[in-house]
Design an enzyme around this catalytic site. Structure first.
Site, mmCIF file in Angstrom:
data_model
loop_
_atom_site.group_PDB
_atom_site.id
_atom_site.type_symbol
_atom_site.label_atom_id
_atom_site.label_comp_id
_atom_site.label_asym_id
_atom_site.label_seq_id
_atom_site.Cartn_x
_atom_site.Cartn_y
_atom_site.Cartn_z
ATOM 1 N N LYS A 11 -42.202 40.950 -22.321
ATOM 2 C CA LYS A 11 -40.973 40.814 -21.531
ATOM 3 C C LYS A 11 -39.800 40.977 -22.467
ATOM 4 O O LYS A 11 -38.751 41.644 -22.369
ATOM 5 C CB LYS A 11 -40.907 39.172 -21.630
ATOM 6 C CG LYS A 11 -41.819 38.602 -20.664
ATOM 7 C CD LYS A 11 -41.844 37.032 -20.715
ATOM 8 C CE LYS A 11 -42.894 36.110 -20.028
ATOM 9 N NZ LYS A 11 -43.138 35.157 -20.389
ATOM 10 N N LYS A 29 -50.087 30.764 -33.600
ATOM 11 C CA LYS A 29 -48.946 31.445 -33.131
ATOM 12 C C LYS A 29 -47.887 31.728 -34.376
ATOM 13 O O LYS A 29 -46.749 32.364 -34.274
ATOM 14 C CB LYS A 29 -48.324 31.027 -32.123
ATOM 15 C CG LYS A 29 -49.155 31.221 -30.711
ATOM 16 C CD LYS A 29 -48.409 30.602 -29.548
ATOM 17 C CE LYS A 29 -49.136 30.865 -28.184
ATOM 18 N NZ LYS A 29 -49.081 32.196 -27.597
ATOM 19 N N HIS A 84 -59.503 33.958 -21.263
ATOM 20 C CA HIS A 84 -58.431 33.996 -21.996
ATOM 21 C C HIS A 84 -58.348 33.543 -23.605
ATOM 22 O O HIS A 84 -57.228 33.589 -24.040
ATOM 23 C CB HIS A 84 -57.358 33.146 -21.234
ATOM 24 C CG HIS A 84 -56.921 33.506 -20.078
ATOM 25 N ND1 HIS A 84 -55.777 34.100 -19.909
ATOM 26 C CD2 HIS A 84 -57.308 33.458 -18.647
ATOM 27 C CE1 HIS A 84 -55.453 34.612 -18.470
ATOM 28 N NE2 HIS A 84 -56.253 34.234 -17.886
ATOM 29 N N LYS A 125 -42.316 30.479 -27.675
ATOM 30 C CA LYS A 125 -43.728 30.623 -27.095
ATOM 31 C C LYS A 125 -44.197 29.089 -27.311
ATOM 32 O O LYS A 125 -43.615 28.285 -28.206
ATOM 33 C CB LYS A 125 -44.641 31.363 -27.744
ATOM 34 C CG LYS A 125 -44.743 31.588 -29.264
ATOM 35 C CD LYS A 125 -45.451 32.698 -29.806
ATOM 36 C CE LYS A 125 -45.041 33.963 -29.695
ATOM 37 N NZ LYS A 125 -45.677 34.886 -29.052
ATOM 38 N N ARG A 126 -45.436 28.706 -26.691
ATOM 39 C CA ARG A 126 -45.851 27.363 -27.283
ATOM 40 C C ARG A 126 -46.214 27.171 -28.545
ATOM 41 O O ARG A 126 -46.336 28.208 -29.471
ATOM 42 C CB ARG A 126 -47.451 27.093 -26.385
ATOM 43 C CG ARG A 126 -47.216 26.707 -25.106
ATOM 44 C CD ARG A 126 -46.355 25.619 -24.723
ATOM 45 N NE ARG A 126 -47.197 24.425 -25.053
ATOM 46 C CZ ARG A 126 -47.658 23.483 -24.306
ATOM 47 N NH1 ARG A 126 -47.783 23.530 -22.872
ATOM 48 N NH2 ARG A 126 -48.295 22.452 -24.763
ATOM 49 N N THR A 179 -47.694 37.854 -23.861
ATOM 50 C CA THR A 179 -46.948 38.301 -22.589
ATOM 51 C C THR A 179 -45.531 38.307 -22.850
ATOM 52 O O THR A 179 -44.654 39.098 -22.416
ATOM 53 C CB THR A 179 -47.072 37.594 -21.272
ATOM 54 O OG1 THR A 179 -47.117 36.248 -21.314
ATOM 55 C CG2 THR A 179 -48.429 38.234 -20.565
HETATM 56 C C1 LIG Z 1 -44.218 34.325 -21.064
HETATM 57 C C2 LIG Z 1 -44.050 32.817 -21.328
HETATM 58 C C3 LIG Z 1 -45.235 32.352 -22.204
HETATM 59 C C4 LIG Z 1 -46.054 33.020 -23.059
HETATM 60 O O1 LIG Z 1 -45.491 33.426 -24.008
HETATM 61 P P1 LIG Z 1 -46.429 34.083 -25.228
HETATM 62 O O2 LIG Z 1 -45.599 34.681 -26.187
HETATM 63 O O3 LIG Z 1 -47.231 35.278 -24.441
HETATM 64 O O4 LIG Z 1 -47.178 33.058 -25.780
HETATM 65 C C5 LIG Z 1 -44.930 30.842 -22.448
HETATM 66 N N1 LIG Z 1 -44.131 29.973 -21.952
HETATM 67 C C6 LIG Z 1 -43.116 30.750 -21.055
HETATM 68 C C7 LIG Z 1 -42.038 29.614 -20.377
HETATM 69 C C8 LIG Z 1 -42.975 32.019 -20.605
HETATM 70 O O5 LIG Z 1 -42.155 32.538 -19.976
#
Ligand SMILES: *Cc1c(COP(=O)(O)O)cnc(C)c1O
Length: 787
Positions: free
Chosen positions: A639, A533, A339, A527-528, A635
């Site tokens: 979404k 990022k 990952h 995101k985190r 991911t």
């Molecule tokens: C999808 C998701 C992530 C991952 O987000 P990235 O933009 O891919 O880093 C992190 N936290 C939550 C709660 C999510 O639903």
């Protein structure tokens, strides 16, 4: 398993008619118990199918109620009954607390995979830990992140789990290894180990309208019962040491820190998991030699890598197989998903820790390594840069990724670019030795969770246009492409986005008192929080617009709301400082009369799955702006694409595959390419000061960080300034700033021609079916697990 709708309605009515207390939580537990009852009486064991076990230290499912009811086709029936008894269904559903047994993308991926395994009718099982506290809850006090414990199991218990004490397993730590000779065989025994009981809790996972019931097993650590000769004090300490193993989730998904408790967590998971698999298998099935045709084990990152030596231990020490026989079984059963390429996240356990905690496992790792090194020597060394490059154990550390590669038949990255860099850079020597093991499986998301559940308005609209087939087969979303010039369709699409924006705005107002401009562009970065990022790059652009509001107000032609949601790892000071900066800038911009009606900045605290489900359908712009080469897949990008947002993003992770599908005409791309970033990292020729001295906009923005004009933690802001200007700008923010601003200008220009904007949204939705985790799981099933 089929639950008869009428029987379910009758049973639920019967329970709700006399329900006491009449609270949403109580109604939720009533529904969950009924679903569990119905599912246990109908359990569909399919013993002859190959079983997949997905081992992961993290699962981040969020709430189950709507997912489960949707999959069982009981959502409408359930709402009906609830309304009959004067319950508000959304209130009941939202009373479920998120199961947040994960940090972010990695744990969320595991949850989507379980959903897809069941939807596709495979026998898939999640193996995880039952942390007493999940990911911390975040509050913001005085511009600082405060972490609060996440008590996800309420006093009345967790609605979806069933404790299975009769299936408990003993896991052993420490002790000393004693060897003895039996006939021609050396045998190994652990003397005086510390014994811990692993108790499984099972959560049912339902397939989408297909009668499949799978499970997620989460293990809780408990002490062995007290004996009569143990003092109270000694027992209290034993109990404490046992229970601490599953007390809390490590709240960091990007930095390895060699804590003994984390090592104990990892071994606890894999030992309990593989022991229970073997017990189950030997009760019901054939021989040990047949395991690879009956069982597939996937490890989610290197965290469960100890399953390789633990599996060897069980086969050799407890089932008397020869080393060669055992190795062939393990190697044909286990596969590994990588990952991350980032050095600071790679696990390297100190030898002394592993020796002390897991002495027999250490011997097995050494033996695996000895044979591996011999094999390499036998084949000639030239393909290896050096011995140091190939050995599992070097300089008193154990390289977990190397162990995972050597003990797995297949190794995959999670997006094309990531898999390529993995093969050509990080694990180059290994991909030369084992080229056939390396493959790519681009991540996906459950479209049931992220579209059907999260966005019913859009779901119903799509179904009215193209029928139901896309729900089973999401690539059929491409049928929407014939409407890209249909004014009525585009109007409706716009109206739906607007309603979802209002839904979010109402929630935000109720929670924070902030009034969002409902007709602004909702520009979403969730995101985190991590340097790579680049939430900070987004913020630098916001600050630049802030300057524009003062200097050239006409340049801002469309109002914009910047929405951030992000948790920082508690020990990641720099990330926490960025949160301080965002919240400081937000409060000043939101109060500045000059920005009124132009820009607004919100930091929504405690970003989690439930919040994501609310925010994502309302997003106009999806910020996916990682430093190229650093985001393995992402991911969140998928979404938001599925929910009709346009992406502003770098050519990184799965963004690249998004542009392959929709072309860069329907995607705002910018920034350095991965190869350029990697080249700078190698030649060291990037100097942010050059950029800084040439860009007046940057000078003005960054000056604010050091001239005291921002309220808040001046030390934090200065530190951020130095990280960018003087300390090398590790994540290339200044380098990408100009190109990011340009892309953001294109966003604004495009929004001025709504028809074109809407058309691009529809094109993005149409191509998003590829990113369903059903596609990803179908690929794993065919090419890795051979189901
Ligand atoms: C999808 C998701 C992530 C991952 O987000 P990235 O933009 O891919 O880093 C992190 N936290 C939550 C709660 C999510 O639903």
């Amino acid at each position: 398993m089929t639950i008869n709708k009428d029987r379910f309605k009758k049973a639920l009515s019967k329970q709700l008619v006399n329900a006491e207390p009449r609270t949403p939580q109580h109604a939720l537990h009533t529904i969950a118990s009924l679903v569990k009852e119905f599912s246990e009486s109908n359990e569909s064991k399919s013993p002859h199918k190959k079983q997949v076990y997905y081992f992961s230290m993290e699962f981040l499912p969020g709430r189950f109620i709507e997912t489960n009811l949707l999959n069982l086709d009981l959502l409408d029936s359930c709402k009906e009954v609830l309304e009959t008894f004067q319950y508000e269904p959304t209130e009941v559903f939202q009373s479920e607390l998120d199961a947040a047994l994960g940090n972010g993308g990695l744990g969320r991926l595991a949850a989507c995979f379980l959903d897809s395994l069941a939807a596709l009718g495979y026998s898939g099982h999640g193996m995880g830990l039952r942390y007493q506290y999940g990911l911390f809850k975040q509050k913001i006090n005085n511009q600082q992140q405060v972490e609060l414990p996440d008590q996800w199991v309420s006093d009345s218990g967790y609605a979806w789990e069933a404790r299975k004490p009769d299936q408990a397993i003993v896991v052993r730590f420490g002790g000393s290894v004693h060897m003895s000779q039996h006939n021609d065989r050396l045998t190994f025994h652990l003397h005086n180990p510390e014994e811990i009981i692993a108790v499984p809790y099972q959560i049912p996972i339902f397939g989408y309208k297909n009668n499949q019931v799978n499970d997620l097993t989460i293990w809780r650590a408990e002490s062995t019962p007290a004996t009569s000769d143990i003092t109270f004090e000694a027992y209290a300490s034993t109990k404490r040491k046992a229970e601490e193993i599953t007390e809390f989730l490590y709240p960091d998904d990007s930095h390895y820190d060699g804590k003994v408790l984390r090592l104990r967590q990892q071994y606890f998971l894999v030992s309990a998991g593989i022991q229970s698999i073997l017990v189950d298998y030997l009760q019901n099935e054939g021989t040990l030699q047949e395991i690879p045709s009956k069982i597939a084990i996937q490890i989610n990152d290197t965290h469960p890598t100890l399953i390789i030596p633990e599996f060897m231990r069980l086969l050799v020490d407890e089932h008397d197989l020869s080393w060669e026989e055992a190795w062939s079984i393990v190697l044909s059963t286990v596969s590994y998903t990588n990952h991350t390429l980032m050095n600071e996240a790679l696990e390297k356990w100190p030898v002394f820790l592993v020796k002390e905690q897991l002495p027999r496992i250490f011997l097995i790792i050494e033996e695996i390594n000895r044979r591996h090194c011999l094999d390499v020597e036998y084949r000639g060394l030239e393909e290896w840069e050096s011995l140091n490059d190939l050995s599992i154990v070097t300089d008193d550390v154990i390289h977990m990724a190397r162990l995972a590669v050597i003990g797995s038949h297949t190794i995959n990255g999670v997006a094309k670019l990531h898999s390529t860099i993995l093969k050509d850079e990080l694990l180059k020597s290994f991909s030369i030795r084992f080229p056939e093991r390396f493959t790519n499986k681009t991540n996906g998301i459950s479209h049931r969770q992220w579209l059907l559940n999260a966005n019913p308005l859009l779901t119903n609209f799509i179904t009215r246009l193209i029928g139901e087939s896309w729900k089973e087969n999401p690539v059929n979303l491409t049928k929407l492409l014939k409407y890209t010039d249909d004014d009525a369709v585009l109007d409706e699409l716009h109206a739906i986005k607007q309603q979802n924006k209002q839904r979010l705005a109402h929630k935000v107002f109720a929670k924070t008192g902030h009034q969002i401009m409902e007709h602004s562009i909702f520009d979403v970065h969730i995101k985190r929080l991590h340097g790579y990022k680049r939430q900070l790059l987004n913020l630098l652009h916001v600050m630049y617009l802030w300057d524009l509001c003062h200097d050239k107000p006409d340049a801002i032609k469309v109002p914009r709301t910047f929405i951030f949601g992000a948790k920082a790892a508690p020990g990641y000071l720099y990330a926490k400082r960025i949160i301080s900066l965002i919240t400081s800038v937000a409060s000043q911009i939101n109060e500045d009369p000059v920005t009124k009606g132009k820009i607004q900045v919100l930091f929504l605290p405690n970003y989690n799955v439930s919040q994501a489900e609310l925010i994502i359908p309302a997003a106009d712009i999806s910020e996916q702006i990682s430093t190229a080469s650093k985001e393995a897949s992402g991911t969140g990008n998928m979404k938001m694409m599925m929910n009709g947002a346009l992406t502003i993003g770098t050519m990184d992770g799965a963004n690249i595959e998004m542009t392959d599908l929709v072309s860069t005409d329907h995607f705002f791309d910018f920034g350095l390419r991965a190869q350029e970033v990697l080249a700078y990292e190698q030649n060291g020729q990037y100097d942010p000061r050059e950029v800084f001295h040439q860009d007046r906009r940057l000078q003005k923005v960054l000056h604010r960080l050091v001239n005291g004009s921002l309220k808040g933690d001046q030390v934090a802001f200065q530190d951020i300034y130095y990280s960018l200007v003087e300390n090398g700008d590790e994540y290339f923010l200044l380098k990408d700033f100009g190109s990011y601003v340009q892309a953001q200008n294109q966003v604004q220009e495009l929004y001025l021609t709504p028809r074109t904007w809407q058309k691009k949204c529809l094109i993005n939705i149409s191509h998003s079916g590829y990113f369903s985790s059903d596609r990803t799981i179908a690929e794993y099933a065919k090419e890795i697990w051979h189901l």
